[in-house]
Design a protein around this motif. Structure first.
Motif, PDB file in Angstrom:
ATOM      1  N   MET A   1      17.255  11.739   1.391  1.00  0.00           N
ATOM      2  CA  MET A   1      15.653  12.039   1.313  1.00  0.00           C
ATOM      3  C   MET A   1      14.748  10.924   1.782  1.00  0.00           C
ATOM      4  O   MET A   1      14.849   9.999   0.923  1.00  0.00           O
ATOM      5  N   ALA A   2      14.080  10.734   3.021  1.00  0.00           N
ATOM      6  CA  ALA A   2      13.477   9.716   3.186  1.00  0.00           C
ATOM      7  C   ALA A   2      11.858   9.850   2.646  1.00  0.00           C
ATOM      8  O   ALA A   2      11.405  11.036   2.681  1.00  0.00           O
ATOM      9  N   ARG A   3      11.245   8.962   2.507  1.00  0.00           N
ATOM     10  CA  ARG A   3       9.829   8.994   2.024  1.00  0.00           C
ATOM     11  C   ARG A   3       8.978   8.353   3.166  1.00  0.00           C
ATOM     12  O   ARG A   3       9.393   7.261   3.566  1.00  0.00           O
ATOM     13  N   TYR A   4       7.939   9.241   3.433  1.00  0.00           N
ATOM     14  CA  TYR A   4       7.313   9.019   4.485  1.00  0.00           C
ATOM     15  C   TYR A   4       5.799   8.533   4.030  1.00  0.00           C
ATOM     16  O   TYR A   4       5.273   9.074   3.020  1.00  0.00           O
ATOM     17  N   MET A   5       4.990   7.617   4.413  1.00  0.00           N
ATOM     18  CA  MET A   5       3.730   6.988   4.015  1.00  0.00           C
ATOM     19  C   MET A   5       2.930   6.587   5.072  1.00  0.00           C
ATOM     20  O   MET A   5       3.576   5.958   6.034  1.00  0.00           O
ATOM     21  N   LYS A   6       1.602   7.092   5.323  1.00  0.00           N
ATOM     22  CA  LYS A   6       1.150   6.360   6.427  1.00  0.00           C
ATOM     23  C   LYS A   6       0.322   5.378   5.871  1.00  0.00           C
ATOM     24  O   LYS A   6      -0.412   5.039   5.032  1.00  0.00           O
ATOM     25  N   LEU A   7       0.164   4.187   6.845  1.00  0.00           N
ATOM     26  CA  LEU A   7      -0.479   3.026   6.418  1.00  0.00           C
ATOM     27  C   LEU A   7      -1.239   2.934   7.786  1.00  0.00           C
ATOM     28  O   LEU A   7      -0.967   2.667   8.847  1.00  0.00           O
ATOM     29  N   PRO A   8      -2.561   2.332   7.461  1.00  0.00           N
ATOM     30  CA  PRO A   8      -3.465   1.964   8.575  1.00  0.00           C
ATOM     31  C   PRO A   8      -3.216   0.487   9.145  1.00  0.00           C
ATOM     32  O   PRO A   8      -2.957  -0.266   8.325  1.00  0.00           O
ATOM     33  N   ILE A   9      -2.950   0.529  10.346  1.00  0.00           N
ATOM     34  CA  ILE A   9      -2.495  -0.714  11.023  1.00  0.00           C
ATOM     35  C   ILE A   9      -3.525  -0.770  12.268  1.00  0.00           C
ATOM     36  O   ILE A   9      -3.494  -0.066  13.259  1.00  0.00           O
ATOM     37  N   ARG A  10      -4.562  -1.853  12.233  1.00  0.00           N
ATOM     38  CA  ARG A  10      -5.470  -2.302  13.008  1.00  0.00           C
ATOM     39  C   ARG A  10      -6.205  -0.971  13.445  1.00  0.00           C
ATOM     40  O   ARG A  10      -6.396  -0.687  14.547  1.00  0.00           O
ATOM     41  N   GLY A  14       0.311   4.317  10.888  1.00  0.00           N
ATOM     42  CA  GLY A  14       1.553   4.115  11.078  1.00  0.00           C
ATOM     43  C   GLY A  14       2.343   4.725  10.171  1.00  0.00           C
ATOM     44  O   GLY A  14       1.849   5.484   9.038  1.00  0.00           O
ATOM     45  N   LYS A  15       3.770   4.679  10.079  1.00  0.00           N
ATOM     46  CA  LYS A  15       4.704   5.519   9.021  1.00  0.00           C
ATOM     47  C   LYS A  15       5.575   4.496   8.503  1.00  0.00           C
ATOM     48  O   LYS A  15       6.332   3.823   9.161  1.00  0.00           O
ATOM     49  N   LEU A  16       5.725   4.507   7.066  1.00  0.00           N
ATOM     50  CA  LEU A  16       6.624   3.687   6.386  1.00  0.00           C
ATOM     51  C   LEU A  16       7.869   4.677   5.988  1.00  0.00           C
ATOM     52  O   LEU A  16       7.533   5.658   5.397  1.00  0.00           O
ATOM     53  N   VAL A  17       8.982   4.314   6.305  1.00  0.00           N
ATOM     54  CA  VAL A  17      10.117   5.206   5.737  1.00  0.00           C
ATOM     55  C   VAL A  17      11.346   4.559   4.996  1.00  0.00           C
ATOM     56  O   VAL A  17      11.617   3.623   5.365  1.00  0.00           O
ATOM     57  N   GLU A  90       9.825  -2.202  -7.645  1.00  0.00           N
ATOM     58  CA  GLU A  90       8.605  -2.069  -7.674  1.00  0.00           C
ATOM     59  C   GLU A  90       7.939  -3.074  -6.553  1.00  0.00           C
ATOM     60  O   GLU A  90       6.899  -2.845  -5.877  1.00  0.00           O
ATOM     61  N   ALA A  91       8.604  -4.148  -6.554  1.00  0.00           N
ATOM     62  CA  ALA A  91       7.893  -5.215  -5.541  1.00  0.00           C
ATOM     63  C   ALA A  91       8.472  -5.092  -4.017  1.00  0.00           C
ATOM     64  O   ALA A  91       7.697  -5.400  -3.232  1.00  0.00           O
ATOM     65  N   MET A  92       9.527  -4.512  -3.660  1.00  0.00           N
ATOM     66  CA  MET A  92      10.114  -4.312  -2.459  1.00  0.00           C
ATOM     67  C   MET A  92       9.616  -2.845  -1.901  1.00  0.00           C
ATOM     68  O   MET A  92       9.953  -2.552  -0.650  1.00  0.00           O
ATOM     69  N   THR A  93       9.508  -1.910  -2.817  1.00  0.00           N
ATOM     70  CA  THR A  93       9.017  -0.742  -2.416  1.00  0.00           C
ATOM     71  C   THR A  93       7.621  -0.268  -3.114  1.00  0.00           C
ATOM     72  O   THR A  93       7.005  -0.799  -3.900  1.00  0.00           O
TER      73      THR A  93
END
Length: 129
Positions: A1-10, A14-17, A90-93
């Motif tokens: 199960m992958a975790r998706y997150m939207k991040l604002p880039i400029r 974007g998406k972080l998986v 917690e530091a890496m994810t």
């Protein structure tokens, strides 16, 4: 199960998986950071059965089964393992660690580890580190 997150880039999104095994690998590295500790596995070639990661709504629950060197304090070593896992994950994810359970299933009497600890103690006594 992958975790998706939207991040604002400029101004764009974007998406972080995160892959399924990423937390397992981070936990493996966190345990290997601590000297005198190794994962305890019934199959020496397969370390993955010594790590169990469960993702729930309240956070990530980690169960680790280890073997420690006989001259170490069990409670101090278990606490170091818990802190190392919590900090690294917690530091890496972006994941929150809800609990880290450490089971110490064995004690190692490895002569190589003992010899390296004696050599390190002798070096410290001589004032050369």
């Amino acid at each position: 199960m992958a975790r998706y997150m939207k991040l604002p880039i400029r101004g764009e999104e974007g998406k972080l998986v995160y892959g399924d095994d990423i937390i397992d690998n981070i936990v493996l590295l966190a345990v290997e950071e601590i000297s005198g500790v190794e994962l305890y596995s019934s199959n020496p070639k397969k370390k993955s059965n010594a790590i169990k990661v469960t993702k729930l709504k309240d956070g990530v629950h980690v169960d680790v089964v280890v073997k420690i060197y006989y001259a170490q304090s069990v409670s101090e070593t278990a606490f170091k393992i818990q802190e190392s896992i919590r900090h690294n994950v917690e530091a890496m994810t972006e994941c929150h660690i809800a609990s880290v359970n450490v089971s110490i299933k064995g004690v190692s009497f490895d002569d190589k580890t003992e010899e390296s600890n004696v050599a390190l103690t002798n070096v410290k006594q001589d004032g050369h580190v």
